[in-house]
Design a protein around this motif. Structure first.
Motif, mmCIF file in Angstrom:
data_model
loop_
_atom_site.group_PDB
_atom_site.id
_atom_site.type_symbol
_atom_site.label_atom_id
_atom_site.label_comp_id
_atom_site.label_asym_id
_atom_site.label_seq_id
_atom_site.Cartn_x
_atom_site.Cartn_y
_atom_site.Cartn_z
ATOM 1 N N LEU A 116 0.845 -1.187 0.000
ATOM 2 C CA LEU A 116 0.000 0.000 0.000
ATOM 3 C C LEU A 116 0.881 1.238 0.000
ATOM 4 O O LEU A 116 1.838 1.318 0.790
ATOM 5 C CB LEU A 116 -0.905 0.023 1.230
ATOM 6 N N ALA A 117 0.586 2.185 -0.874
ATOM 7 C CA ALA A 117 1.318 3.454 -0.946
ATOM 8 C C ALA A 117 2.834 3.226 -1.034
ATOM 9 O O ALA A 117 3.622 3.946 -0.420
ATOM 10 C CB ALA A 117 0.975 4.333 0.259
ATOM 11 N N SER A 219 -1.218 6.136 6.789
ATOM 12 C CA SER A 219 -1.425 6.207 8.239
ATOM 13 C C SER A 219 -2.064 4.914 8.711
ATOM 14 O O SER A 219 -2.849 4.284 7.985
ATOM 15 C CB SER A 219 -2.305 7.404 8.606
ATOM 16 N N VAL A 220 -1.715 4.503 9.916
ATOM 17 C CA VAL A 220 -2.217 3.263 10.501
ATOM 18 C C VAL A 220 -3.025 3.607 11.742
ATOM 19 O O VAL A 220 -2.511 4.253 12.668
ATOM 20 C CB VAL A 220 -1.060 2.314 10.867
ATOM 21 N N HIS A 221 -4.281 3.198 11.754
ATOM 22 C CA HIS A 221 -5.166 3.464 12.881
ATOM 23 C C HIS A 221 -5.377 2.164 13.655
ATOM 24 O O HIS A 221 -5.810 1.156 13.087
ATOM 25 C CB HIS A 221 -6.510 3.999 12.394
ATOM 26 N N VAL A 222 -5.055 2.179 14.940
ATOM 27 C CA VAL A 222 -5.250 1.026 15.814
ATOM 28 C C VAL A 222 -6.649 1.149 16.415
ATOM 29 O O VAL A 222 -6.972 2.156 17.052
ATOM 30 C CB VAL A 222 -4.171 0.974 16.909
ATOM 31 N N PHE A 245 -5.780 0.870 7.475
ATOM 32 C CA PHE A 245 -4.669 1.447 6.720
ATOM 33 C C PHE A 245 -5.265 2.466 5.742
ATOM 34 O O PHE A 245 -6.090 2.110 4.893
ATOM 35 C CB PHE A 245 -3.913 0.363 5.958
ATOM 36 N N VAL A 246 -4.851 3.712 5.858
ATOM 37 C CA VAL A 246 -5.432 4.788 5.060
ATOM 38 C C VAL A 246 -4.352 5.419 4.186
ATOM 39 O O VAL A 246 -3.299 5.853 4.681
ATOM 40 C CB VAL A 246 -6.077 5.856 5.962
ATOM 41 N N GLU A 249 -5.456 6.951 -1.782
ATOM 42 C CA GLU A 249 -6.279 6.223 -2.751
ATOM 43 C C GLU A 249 -7.340 5.341 -2.120
ATOM 44 O O GLU A 249 -8.416 5.145 -2.671
ATOM 45 C CB GLU A 249 -5.392 5.337 -3.656
ATOM 46 N N ARG A 250 -7.053 4.771 -0.938
ATOM 47 C CA ARG A 250 -8.006 3.781 -0.414
ATOM 48 C C ARG A 250 -7.839 3.549 1.088
ATOM 49 O O ARG A 250 -6.849 3.983 1.691
ATOM 50 C CB ARG A 250 -7.878 2.453 -1.159
ATOM 51 N N LYS A 251 -8.827 2.830 1.625
ATOM 52 C CA LYS A 251 -8.819 2.415 3.027
ATOM 53 C C LYS A 251 -8.946 0.891 3.072
ATOM 54 O O LYS A 251 -9.866 0.319 2.480
ATOM 55 C CB LYS A 251 -9.967 3.065 3.796
ATOM 56 N N VAL A 252 -8.017 0.260 3.778
ATOM 57 C CA VAL A 252 -8.013 -1.198 3.936
ATOM 58 C C VAL A 252 -8.102 -1.503 5.423
ATOM 59 O O VAL A 252 -7.307 -0.986 6.228
ATOM 60 C CB VAL A 252 -6.739 -1.826 3.328
#
Length: 366
Positions: A116-117, A219-222, A245-246, A249-252
């Motif tokens: 990603l990215a 960026s990683v959001h816990v 995971f942002v 382009e996208r959010k996973v």
């Protein structure tokens, strides 16, 4: 009195002998201690000496005594618990994948490789052929496993969702150490990694609802999950989590291990939508219905998240429940009919191209 003393000594010897494997086996890890424990204790999720879920979450909900249920699980032979043939596999060279192409690869059970990215991300890798503290327990399905630490590229980011053996493997971490650049874990899980020699400077531990800007474009959001933790006799000394995971382009999303709960809807509202949701779908049972989702709940959780596509995991390599090996896929495929998301069912190692909305996968388990 003398006889009593002898009995006490014998009991102590037996207990000591039984605990010796735990002491000698570094794979059990080490829970937070000292300053690390002090940091853990500051978490709103931590009180009464352990971490807690947002909702009451009993681990065992069966009618039998828990010990009797576990004994029955261990000794009862179940039909079709393992596939008769090795699962179909695509021998993808992960190091050769174009780095500019956002890609997701299922490596079996809950092990995932993501690009990603422009970053290489490895999630909950278990490259060993067992998921247990000892190599003779909980063997993987038959067949040659495609990936080794030597065959993997350098990993920009290692994600560990929680410290259970099917998500955090001692031998895998030891082998991967030279290739790992950064690590993100929930609170406390980093203690195991430091104990195993991972450089403390590359480990970041985070609580629920904390965001880590990993790069300019990632960026990683816990985020919350509904589960538990533990590698030995004492539970919930480390936190469990899901992750978002942002990128521009996208959010996973990665659910980690989680029972169904309102946190899925809250995450969906928080982020608006999810392009790809990697969801737990396996190792479920009515005896532990609050810590793992049934496939129908997985489908509902994906809807709660406003997911556009769903990748199921937590099955396909190890036996940790009483259902047949293919039950998760059959039930989720049925439960996904008429839903707003696309169900993606790649074979082991088959790349999923995040930008390709027309990519189709077959029902390989049939």
């Amino acid at each position: 009195m003398k006889r009593l003393n002898i009995s006490v000594v014998l009991v102590m010897l037996v207990v000591g002998a039984a605990s010796l494997p735990f002491v000698l086996n570094a794979g059990f890890g080490q829970p937070p201690q000292g300053e690390q424990l002090t940091e853990v204790e500051k978490s709103p999720q931590y009180h009464d000496g352990k971490f807690h879920n947002a909702l009451p979450t009993p681990g065992f909900t069966g009618k039998k005594n828990m010990l009797a249920a576990w004994w029955n699980f261990l000794v009862t032979k179940r039909e079709n618990a393992r596939p008769q043939q090795p699962l179909p596999m695509v021998l993808t060279d992960l190091a050769a994948l174009p780095l500019e192409q956002d890609t997701l690869v299922w490596m079996g059970h809950s092990s995932w490789y993501l690009q990603l990215a422009g970053k290489r991300i490895l999630i909950d890798p278990v490259l060993s052929n067992y998921a247990a503290p000892f190599s003779f327990l909980n063997k993987a399905f038959a067949g040659n496993y495609a990936w080794t630490a030597e065959s993997l590229p350098e990993i920009d980011l290692l994600i560990i969702s929680h410290d259970h053996y099917d998500h955090l493997d001692y031998a895998t971490i030891k082998a991967l150490k030279p290739k790992i650049k950064q690590v993100i874990t929930p609170l406390g899980v980093g203690s195991h990694l430091r104990y195993w020699g991972v450089n403390p400077a590359i480990i970041q531990e985070a609580d629920w609802q904390q965001s880590i800007p990993f790069s300019n474009d990632l960026s990683v959001h816990v985020l919350p999950a509904r589960h538990f933790s533990g590698r030995g006799l004492k539970r919930n000394q480390t936190l469990w989590a899901s992750f978002m995971f942002v990128t521009p382009e996208r959010k996973v999303y990665y659910s980690g291990d989680s029972g169904y709960g309102p946190h899925f809807k809250a995450i969906g509202e928080q982020f608006g939508s999810v392009d790809v949701a990697i969801m737990e779908n396996g190792q479920y049972d009515e005896d532990w219905k609050y810590i793992h989702m049934m496939p129908e709940q997985t489908a509902q959780a994906a809807e709660d998240l406003h997911a556009r596509a769903v990748l199921p995991g937590h099955a396909g390599r190890f036996v940790l429940a009483k259902h047949t090996w293919d039950d998760p896929y059959k039930r989720l495929a049925l439960a996904s009919q008429g839903k707003h998301y696309r169900l993606l069912t790649p074979r082991l190692g088959e790349p999923v191209l995040a930008a390709d909305d027309a990519q189709v996968f077959r029902a390989w388990w049939e």
